[in-house]
Design a protein around this motif. Structure first.
Motif, PDB file in Angstrom:
ATOM      1  N   HIS A 116     -13.839   9.201  -2.953  1.00  0.00           N
ATOM      2  CA  HIS A 116     -13.155   8.375  -2.214  1.00  0.00           C
ATOM      3  C   HIS A 116     -11.769   8.078  -2.766  1.00  0.00           C
ATOM      4  CE1 HIS A 116     -13.922   5.829  -5.415  1.00  0.00           C
ATOM      5  NE2 HIS A 116     -15.406   6.101  -5.613  1.00  0.00           N
ATOM      6  N   TRP A 117     -10.944   7.439  -1.908  1.00  0.00           N
ATOM      7  CA  TRP A 117      -9.778   7.191  -2.633  1.00  0.00           C
ATOM      8  C   TRP A 117      -9.755   6.097  -3.855  1.00  0.00           C
ATOM      9  CZ3 TRP A 117      -5.282   9.831  -1.425  1.00  0.00           C
ATOM     10  CH2 TRP A 117      -5.383  10.508  -0.257  1.00  0.00           C
ATOM     11  N   SER A 118      -8.969   6.540  -4.806  1.00  0.00           N
ATOM     12  CA  SER A 118      -8.945   5.674  -5.734  1.00  0.00           C
ATOM     13  C   SER A 118      -7.488   4.714  -5.593  1.00  0.00           C
ATOM     14  CB  SER A 118      -8.871   5.967  -7.193  1.00  0.00           C
ATOM     15  OG  SER A 118      -7.686   7.005  -7.541  1.00  0.00           O
ATOM     16  N   LEU A 119      -7.322   3.577  -6.067  1.00  0.00           N
ATOM     17  CA  LEU A 119      -6.015   2.888  -6.028  1.00  0.00           C
ATOM     18  C   LEU A 119      -4.860   3.667  -6.538  1.00  0.00           C
ATOM     19  CD1 LEU A 119      -7.154  -0.747  -7.142  1.00  0.00           C
ATOM     20  CD2 LEU A 119      -6.805   0.252  -4.844  1.00  0.00           C
ATOM     21  N   HIS A 120      -4.991   4.359  -7.600  1.00  0.00           N
ATOM     22  CA  HIS A 120      -4.012   5.038  -8.263  1.00  0.00           C
ATOM     23  C   HIS A 120      -3.370   6.337  -7.492  1.00  0.00           C
ATOM     24  CE1 HIS A 120      -3.707   3.380 -12.336  1.00  0.00           C
ATOM     25  NE2 HIS A 120      -4.968   3.093 -12.197  1.00  0.00           N
ATOM     26  N   MET A 121      -4.644   6.969  -6.786  1.00  0.00           N
ATOM     27  CA  MET A 121      -4.704   7.980  -5.797  1.00  0.00           C
ATOM     28  C   MET A 121      -3.883   7.441  -4.655  1.00  0.00           C
ATOM     29  SD  MET A 121      -8.108  10.575  -6.249  1.00  0.00           S
ATOM     30  CE  MET A 121      -8.547   9.998  -4.723  1.00  0.00           C
ATOM     31  N   LEU A 122      -4.002   6.554  -4.120  1.00  0.00           N
ATOM     32  CA  LEU A 122      -3.355   5.779  -2.818  1.00  0.00           C
ATOM     33  C   LEU A 122      -2.164   5.666  -3.251  1.00  0.00           C
ATOM     34  CD1 LEU A 122      -6.219   3.605  -1.539  1.00  0.00           C
ATOM     35  CD2 LEU A 122      -5.061   5.595  -0.506  1.00  0.00           C
ATOM     36  N   ALA A 123      -1.579   5.079  -4.515  1.00  0.00           N
ATOM     37  CA  ALA A 123      -0.331   4.859  -5.050  1.00  0.00           C
ATOM     38  C   ALA A 123       0.549   6.017  -4.793  1.00  0.00           C
ATOM     39  CB  ALA A 123      -0.352   4.012  -6.235  1.00  0.00           C
ATOM     40  N   ASN A 124       0.058   7.180  -5.685  1.00  0.00           N
ATOM     41  CA  ASN A 124       0.578   8.194  -5.844  1.00  0.00           C
ATOM     42  C   ASN A 124       0.807   8.953  -4.533  1.00  0.00           C
ATOM     43  OD1 ASN A 124       0.566   8.028  -8.466  1.00  0.00           O
ATOM     44  ND2 ASN A 124      -1.323   9.338  -8.797  1.00  0.00           N
ATOM     45  N   LYS A 125       0.086   8.943  -3.474  1.00  0.00           N
ATOM     46  CA  LYS A 125       0.090   9.558  -2.127  1.00  0.00           C
ATOM     47  C   LYS A 125       1.271   8.770  -1.585  1.00  0.00           C
ATOM     48  CE  LYS A 125      -1.255  12.599   0.825  1.00  0.00           C
ATOM     49  NZ  LYS A 125      -1.195  13.977   0.498  1.00  0.00           N
ATOM     50  N   LEU A 126       1.260   7.609  -1.613  1.00  0.00           N
ATOM     51  CA  LEU A 126       2.361   6.847  -0.869  1.00  0.00           C
ATOM     52  C   LEU A 126       3.808   7.250  -1.369  1.00  0.00           C
ATOM     53  CD1 LEU A 126       1.033   3.158  -0.441  1.00  0.00           C
ATOM     54  CD2 LEU A 126       1.369   5.068   1.497  1.00  0.00           C
ATOM     55  N   VAL A 127       3.931   7.433  -2.685  1.00  0.00           N
ATOM     56  CA  VAL A 127       5.174   7.983  -3.135  1.00  0.00           C
ATOM     57  C   VAL A 127       5.514   9.318  -2.877  1.00  0.00           C
ATOM     58  CG1 VAL A 127       6.289   8.403  -5.369  1.00  0.00           C
ATOM     59  CG2 VAL A 127       5.084   6.313  -5.061  1.00  0.00           C
ATOM     60  N   GLU A 128       4.308  10.115  -2.989  1.00  0.00           N
ATOM     61  CA  GLU A 128       4.569  11.355  -2.345  1.00  0.00           C
ATOM     62  C   GLU A 128       4.821  11.760  -0.843  1.00  0.00           C
ATOM     63  OE1 GLU A 128       1.450  14.900  -1.176  1.00  0.00           O
ATOM     64  OE2 GLU A 128       1.216  14.191  -3.562  1.00  0.00           O
ATOM     65  N   LEU A 129       4.440  10.607  -0.046  1.00  0.00           N
ATOM     66  CA  LEU A 129       4.979  10.953   1.388  1.00  0.00           C
ATOM     67  C   LEU A 129       6.328   9.962   1.649  1.00  0.00           C
ATOM     68  CD1 LEU A 129       1.398   9.817   2.977  1.00  0.00           C
ATOM     69  CD2 LEU A 129       2.717  12.064   2.844  1.00  0.00           C
ATOM     70  N   ASP A 130       6.884   9.629   0.550  1.00  0.00           N
ATOM     71  CA  ASP A 130       8.266   8.899   0.678  1.00  0.00           C
ATOM     72  C   ASP A 130       7.905   7.642   1.579  1.00  0.00           C
ATOM     73  OD1 ASP A 130       9.630  10.415  -0.799  1.00  0.00           O
ATOM     74  OD2 ASP A 130      10.328  11.802   0.832  1.00  0.00           O
ATOM     75  N   VAL A 131       7.054   6.720   1.242  1.00  0.00           N
ATOM     76  CA  VAL A 131       6.775   5.669   1.818  1.00  0.00           C
ATOM     77  C   VAL A 131       7.467   4.399   1.007  1.00  0.00           C
ATOM     78  CG1 VAL A 131       5.109   3.816   2.595  1.00  0.00           C
ATOM     79  CG2 VAL A 131       4.685   6.175   3.135  1.00  0.00           C
ATOM     80  N   VAL A 132       7.471   4.614   0.098  1.00  0.00           N
ATOM     81  CA  VAL A 132       8.091   3.817  -1.223  1.00  0.00           C
ATOM     82  C   VAL A 132       8.694   4.878  -2.246  1.00  0.00           C
ATOM     83  CG1 VAL A 132       6.701   1.637  -0.590  1.00  0.00           C
ATOM     84  CG2 VAL A 132       5.919   3.365  -2.489  1.00  0.00           C
ATOM     85  N   ASP A 133       9.499   4.236  -3.185  1.00  0.00           N
ATOM     86  CA  ASP A 133       9.972   4.815  -4.170  1.00  0.00           C
ATOM     87  C   ASP A 133       9.110   4.955  -5.492  1.00  0.00           C
ATOM     88  OD1 ASP A 133      10.724   2.296  -4.242  1.00  0.00           O
ATOM     89  OD2 ASP A 133      12.500   2.758  -5.787  1.00  0.00           O
ATOM     90  N   SER A 134       8.406   3.701  -5.533  1.00  0.00           N
ATOM     91  CA  SER A 134       7.217   3.445  -6.573  1.00  0.00           C
ATOM     92  C   SER A 134       6.576   2.060  -6.156  1.00  0.00           C
ATOM     93  CB  SER A 134       8.123   3.060  -7.970  1.00  0.00           C
ATOM     94  OG  SER A 134       8.559   2.083  -8.008  1.00  0.00           O
ATOM     95  N   ILE A 135       5.292   2.207  -6.494  1.00  0.00           N
ATOM     96  CA  ILE A 135       4.375   1.161  -6.267  1.00  0.00           C
ATOM     97  C   ILE A 135       3.220   1.320  -7.217  1.00  0.00           C
ATOM     98  CG2 ILE A 135       2.868   2.622  -4.748  1.00  0.00           C
ATOM     99  CD1 ILE A 135       2.956  -0.350  -2.890  1.00  0.00           C
ATOM    100  N   SER A 136       2.595  -0.022  -7.609  1.00  0.00           N
ATOM    101  CA  SER A 136       1.653  -0.161  -8.648  1.00  0.00           C
ATOM    102  C   SER A 136       0.263  -0.077  -7.944  1.00  0.00           C
ATOM    103  CB  SER A 136       1.808  -1.411  -9.273  1.00  0.00           C
ATOM    104  OG  SER A 136       1.763  -2.561  -8.543  1.00  0.00           O
ATOM    105  N   HIS A 137      -0.864   0.209  -8.775  1.00  0.00           N
ATOM    106  CA  HIS A 137      -2.082   0.324  -8.157  1.00  0.00           C
ATOM    107  C   HIS A 137      -2.365  -1.079  -7.640  1.00  0.00           C
ATOM    108  CE1 HIS A 137      -3.108  -0.679 -12.331  1.00  0.00           C
ATOM    109  NE2 HIS A 137      -4.049  -1.035 -11.902  1.00  0.00           N
ATOM    110  N   GLU A 138      -2.040  -2.042  -8.478  1.00  0.00           N
ATOM    111  CA  GLU A 138      -2.232  -3.482  -8.133  1.00  0.00           C
ATOM    112  C   GLU A 138      -1.805  -3.875  -6.596  1.00  0.00           C
ATOM    113  OE1 GLU A 138      -3.703  -7.533  -8.445  1.00  0.00           O
ATOM    114  OE2 GLU A 138      -4.478  -5.592  -9.282  1.00  0.00           O
TER     115      GLU A 138
END
Length: 152
Positions: A116-138
């Motif tokens: 399953h997706w972890s919060l950290h993996m989702l955060a990293n994927k959003l940065v990778e997809l250029d949705v945001v420049d940085s984001i925390s798992h919280e």
């Protein structure tokens, strides 16, 4: 050292503050702020205490006495009697489109090798997809909690 903000109260202001100090029902912080202003007053009837001495008398730190004095001079007596308003300017990392992409990503299959997706993996994927420049798992957790019904 010369004071940058000098409090000089009028007779009416002194009477107002003395009324607050002697009044039975008034918030404790208002009473203590009034005491500070009466002690640091450099007007005709004021004792003109140093900040250090006023702080010892009221139980505040020297810096708090300085801040109360500064607020009295710059913003007025009423502002000095109140607590300083907190100003938290927190902008949302994810707008509606970003949240939608996060939810659709969380609902999709996890990367190969993961159950399953972890919060950290989702955060990293959003940065990778250029949705945001940085984001925390919280932040990811809070958005997913808000959209719990969608994910269930």
């Amino acid at each position: 050292m010369r004071k940058r903000y000098v409090v000089k109260l009028t007779q009416a202001e002194r009477e107002q503050l003395e009324g607050l100090v002697n009044k039975g029902k008034v918030a404790a912080y208002r009473r203590k702020h009034a005491q500070v202003l009466l002690l640091v007053d450099e007007g005709k009837q004021g004792p003109a205490f140093f900040d250090k001495d006023a702080a010892e008398r009221t139980g505040f730190s020297r810096r708090t006495v300085e801040q109360i004095r500064e607020r009295c001079v710059t913003e007025g007596l009423d502002s000095a009697l109140e607590r300083k308003k907190r100003c938290r300017n927190r902008s949302q990392k994810l707008d509606g489109d970003g949240e939608a992409r996060l939810v659709s990503l969380a609902c999709s299959d996890a990367p190969e090798g993961y159950g399953h997706w972890s919060l950290h993996m989702l955060a990293n994927k959003l940065v990778e997809l250029d949705v945001v420049d940085s984001i925390s798992h919280e932040c990811i957790r809070q958005v997913l909690k808000k959209h719990h019904q969608t994910l269930a």
